[in-house]
Scaffold this motif. Sequence first.
Motif, PDB file in Angstrom:
ATOM      1  N   MET A 171      95.612 -75.291 -25.184  1.00 62.37           N
ATOM      2  CA  MET A 171      95.263 -75.101 -23.803  1.00 62.37           C
ATOM      3  C   MET A 171      95.953 -76.547 -23.168  1.00 62.37           C
ATOM      4  SD  MET A 171      93.675 -73.578 -21.562  1.00 62.37           S
ATOM      5  CE  MET A 171      92.643 -73.417 -20.139  1.00 62.37           C
ATOM      6  N   ASN A 172      95.939 -77.399 -23.834  1.00 65.07           N
ATOM      7  CA  ASN A 172      96.513 -78.863 -23.088  1.00 65.07           C
ATOM      8  C   ASN A 172      97.895 -78.709 -22.990  1.00 65.07           C
ATOM      9  OD1 ASN A 172      93.989 -80.293 -23.126  1.00 65.07           O
ATOM     10  ND2 ASN A 172      94.347 -81.183 -25.433  1.00 65.07           N
ATOM     11  N   LEU A 173      98.764 -78.008 -23.606  1.00 66.72           N
ATOM     12  CA  LEU A 173     100.157 -77.723 -23.408  1.00 66.72           C
ATOM     13  C   LEU A 173     100.466 -77.027 -22.258  1.00 66.72           C
ATOM     14  CD1 LEU A 173     103.186 -77.965 -24.443  1.00 66.72           C
ATOM     15  CD2 LEU A 173     102.741 -75.489 -25.541  1.00 66.72           C
ATOM     16  N   ASN A 174      99.621 -75.858 -21.866  1.00 62.45           N
ATOM     17  CA  ASN A 174      99.739 -74.982 -20.709  1.00 62.45           C
ATOM     18  C   ASN A 174      99.488 -76.010 -19.337  1.00 62.45           C
ATOM     19  OD1 ASN A 174      99.994 -72.819 -21.906  1.00 62.45           O
ATOM     20  ND2 ASN A 174      97.961 -72.229 -22.174  1.00 62.45           N
ATOM     21  N   TRP A 175      98.387 -77.029 -19.449  1.00 62.69           N
ATOM     22  CA  TRP A 175      98.175 -77.722 -18.291  1.00 62.69           C
ATOM     23  C   TRP A 175      99.349 -78.893 -18.394  1.00 62.69           C
ATOM     24  CZ3 TRP A 175      95.190 -76.990 -14.686  1.00 62.69           C
ATOM     25  CH2 TRP A 175      93.790 -76.155 -14.893  1.00 62.69           C
ATOM     26  N   THR A 176      99.744 -79.289 -19.372  1.00 57.19           N
ATOM     27  CA  THR A 176     100.869 -80.112 -19.356  1.00 57.19           C
ATOM     28  C   THR A 176     101.924 -79.454 -18.464  1.00 57.19           C
ATOM     29  OG1 THR A 176     100.096 -81.082 -21.136  1.00 57.19           O
ATOM     30  CG2 THR A 176     102.499 -81.686 -20.664  1.00 57.19           C
ATOM     31  N   LEU A 177     102.491 -78.267 -19.071  1.00 55.41           N
ATOM     32  CA  LEU A 177     103.611 -77.565 -18.350  1.00 55.41           C
ATOM     33  C   LEU A 177     103.457 -77.351 -16.857  1.00 55.41           C
ATOM     34  CD1 LEU A 177     104.591 -74.934 -20.974  1.00 55.41           C
ATOM     35  CD2 LEU A 177     105.859 -77.000 -20.240  1.00 55.41           C
ATOM     36  N   LEU A 178     101.963 -76.969 -16.484  1.00 57.12           N
ATOM     37  CA  LEU A 178     101.590 -76.818 -15.122  1.00 57.12           C
ATOM     38  C   LEU A 178     102.078 -78.064 -14.195  1.00 57.12           C
ATOM     39  CD1 LEU A 178     100.646 -74.692 -12.831  1.00 57.12           C
ATOM     40  CD2 LEU A 178      98.315 -75.884 -13.480  1.00 57.12           C
ATOM     41  N   VAL A 179     101.704 -78.922 -14.785  1.00 57.94           N
ATOM     42  CA  VAL A 179     101.905 -80.408 -14.112  1.00 57.94           C
ATOM     43  C   VAL A 179     103.242 -80.740 -13.741  1.00 57.94           C
ATOM     44  CG1 VAL A 179     101.170 -82.817 -14.364  1.00 57.94           C
ATOM     45  CG2 VAL A 179      99.494 -81.181 -14.623  1.00 57.94           C
ATOM     46  N   VAL A 180     103.863 -80.586 -15.064  1.00 60.37           N
ATOM     47  CA  VAL A 180     105.332 -80.875 -14.890  1.00 60.37           C
ATOM     48  C   VAL A 180     106.050 -79.935 -13.799  1.00 60.37           C
ATOM     49  CG1 VAL A 180     107.656 -80.508 -16.401  1.00 60.37           C
ATOM     50  CG2 VAL A 180     105.690 -81.749 -17.257  1.00 60.37           C
ATOM     51  N   MET A 181     105.596 -78.670 -13.912  1.00 60.23           N
ATOM     52  CA  MET A 181     106.279 -77.770 -13.016  1.00 60.23           C
ATOM     53  C   MET A 181     105.960 -78.218 -11.664  1.00 60.23           C
ATOM     54  SD  MET A 181     106.700 -74.019 -14.690  1.00 60.23           S
ATOM     55  CE  MET A 181     105.033 -73.709 -13.867  1.00 60.23           C
ATOM     56  N   VAL A 182     104.720 -78.429 -11.255  1.00 57.03           N
ATOM     57  CA  VAL A 182     104.381 -78.778  -9.876  1.00 57.03           C
ATOM     58  C   VAL A 182     104.913 -80.371  -9.661  1.00 57.03           C
ATOM     59  CG1 VAL A 182     102.330 -79.586  -8.469  1.00 57.03           C
ATOM     60  CG2 VAL A 182     102.239 -77.637  -9.884  1.00 57.03           C
TER      61      VAL A 182
END
Length: 86
Positions: A1-12
């Motif tokens: 789940m942390n990887l998904n949030w990290t990818l979302l933050v990087v994309m934003v």
Amino acid sequence: MNLNWTLLVVMVFLNLLVSVMLFKRDDLDRFQKVAQTMIVWLFPMFGPLGIWLLHRGQDAEDGKRASQAFGGGSGGNSINYSSGGD
């Protein structure tokens, strides 16, 4: 789940960076800025990268053009010219 949030933050973060870069450009009119920003946000995986690469390539070409002398020619070098008249 942390990887998904990290990818979302990087994309934003990347989307925000490219959006700010677009609105700071002087060579685009308002419609182009809005349209390209919409592309960035509608296609968050490839939009920012594509728009950034497009403008990076244009900036590199502009830099090459600015360093060239206007009008071309010999650049003040008269080695190939003779001054022998008639």
